[in-house]
Every structure is written in C-alpha cells, then in structure tokens.
Write an enzyme that holds these catalytic residues in place. Sequence first.
Site, PDB file in Angstrom:
ATOM      1  N   SER A  63       0.220  -7.319  -4.771  1.00  0.00           N
ATOM      2  CA  SER A  63      -0.415  -7.128  -3.655  1.00  0.00           C
ATOM      3  C   SER A  63       0.352  -7.836  -2.432  1.00  0.00           C
ATOM      4  O   SER A  63       1.282  -7.310  -1.986  1.00  0.00           O
ATOM      5  CB  SER A  63      -1.795  -7.495  -3.419  1.00  0.00           C
ATOM      6  OG  SER A  63      -2.693  -6.639  -4.376  1.00  0.00           O
ATOM      7  N   HIS A  68       0.957 -16.951   8.992  1.00  0.00           N
ATOM      8  CA  HIS A  68       1.073 -16.944  10.607  1.00  0.00           C
ATOM      9  C   HIS A  68       1.229 -18.534  10.962  1.00  0.00           C
ATOM     10  O   HIS A  68       0.405 -19.477  10.549  1.00  0.00           O
ATOM     11  CB  HIS A  68       0.020 -16.341  11.240  1.00  0.00           C
ATOM     12  CG  HIS A  68      -0.606 -14.855  10.680  1.00  0.00           C
ATOM     13  ND1 HIS A  68       0.335 -14.105  11.199  1.00  0.00           N
ATOM     14  CD2 HIS A  68      -1.232 -14.535   9.895  1.00  0.00           C
ATOM     15  CE1 HIS A  68      -0.281 -12.880  10.721  1.00  0.00           C
ATOM     16  NE2 HIS A  68      -1.204 -13.206   9.698  1.00  0.00           N
ATOM     17  N   CYS A  83      -3.643  -8.744  -7.253  1.00  0.00           N
ATOM     18  CA  CYS A  83      -4.621  -7.861  -8.173  1.00  0.00           C
ATOM     19  C   CYS A  83      -4.079  -8.157  -9.557  1.00  0.00           C
ATOM     20  O   CYS A  83      -3.012  -8.753  -9.823  1.00  0.00           O
ATOM     21  CB  CYS A  83      -4.564  -6.508  -7.813  1.00  0.00           C
ATOM     22  SG  CYS A  83      -2.716  -5.612  -8.283  1.00  0.00           S
TER      23      CYS A  83
END
Lengths: 121, 121
Positions: A63, A68, A83
């Site tokens: 995934s 940030h 996943c």
Amino acid sequence: MDGVHLLGEWYGCPAETPEFTRADALRKLCLDVARAAGLTVVGDAFHQFVPQGVTGTVLLAESHLAIHTWPEYGFVTVDVYVCNLATDNSAKAERLFRALESALKPQRARFQTIHRGGKDE
Amino acid sequence: MDGVHLLGEWYGCPAETPEFTRADALRKLCLDVARAAGLTVVGDAFHQFVPQGVTGTVLLAESHLAIHTWPEYGFVTVDVYVCNLATDNSAKAERLFRALESALKPQRARFQTIHRGGKDE
C-alpha cells in the site's frame, strides 16, 4: 481487503536532523527503512518546499507510506498503510513506523491505528 | 498543524471503469479532480500491478491523496489528507473525495474523518 493504517503526529522534532528538512535525505531514509522492514517499494514521489518542509510518499506493493514535515513547527505527520492480501504485514508496518520515529526523534507523539477494509457486508 | 484526513473504503466498484484498472487513467482522474477541487499538485506516483490493480499518490501543497484499487474484489481505498496552514482546506478535500467516488461508483462505502495534528500539548 483487510489492512492496517498507522497514523502518527510527531512534535518537537530536532531542527538539525537533515531528514527533517531536506527532501533528498528524507527520501533516502524512507526507501531504506521501508526495504529494511521487508516491504516492497514500487514507486515514490518527494517534494521540497521552499523555504522549508518536505512532503513525500512511497508506493508499496503492500500500500503506502506518506510523510509531511513542517520544520518551522518541529512537526511531522506519518501514515503507514499496509494491506494483508497474501500475508499479515502489520509487523512490517510497525517496524517501518518505528524506524522513522527513531530517525526523526519526536519529543512527544500521538499515535493511532485504524483497521481498513474488512468484509463487504 | 491542524488538518483533516478523509478515509474511504469502497465496495462493488464496476470492473469496466478504466480508472479502476489502468494506472494512466486513474492518474489523469486524480490530477484532474485534485486541481478542479482547488488543491495544488506538487508531484505524483502511480504504479500498475500485473495482472491488475493500481496504487497511486498525488502530493499536494496541502498534503496528499492516496488511492489503491483491487479490481478482483471490486474494492478501493482512498485517503485525502489536507492541512489547514493558511486556510481551511476541508471543503476542498471533501470535493476531491466526492469527485473520485462519483467516478469509481462504489455500490457500498465506509467513510471516516480523522482530525490530524492540533495543538502540541
């Protein structure tokens, strides 16, 4: 598609850490720790903000990782979502998350885990 | 750094939608709807799985969009995360999220909103 999503908010990250402020350094860290955790990198994108701050994602076969940084606030948000298609990747996600945390050294952190997907009812 | 993160799990997406199965089509959709929502694209990465499935992210000045498709299960997960540094971007995030949902046409959906960041206490 069962999966697990780890979300972190990290406060008080030291300003002198290169990975906190420079896109090239953060990219290298993310790729290295994703692979070291046993996850499969299939792409990435990182952006350097001016005068400061980095945003980046690593595409995983499992995934994604998204990060940030806001150096002006000593603040970072991190997402690690995997996943569990063929196998349970939760331990690898946790390993990746903790490796990033060790590198960016937040003084305080908030953390939550979200279960994604599951049965279509 | 106050922000909002929208998480979607979409079930029963029609297999014939090109954006559901092809990385180039999904990339174009994501970039188009992000810009149409008033968000600022600063990078992207998309990966085509073989025989099927797409994973992709769009870096935004406001944070990121991440999307994963599993055509074999008719399943998609979507993340739209925006920070509210200079202005409240929540409405733009919602617009982007709903535009993707309209394009991929899930028959059933789960949705949650998470508050990110907030005060360092």
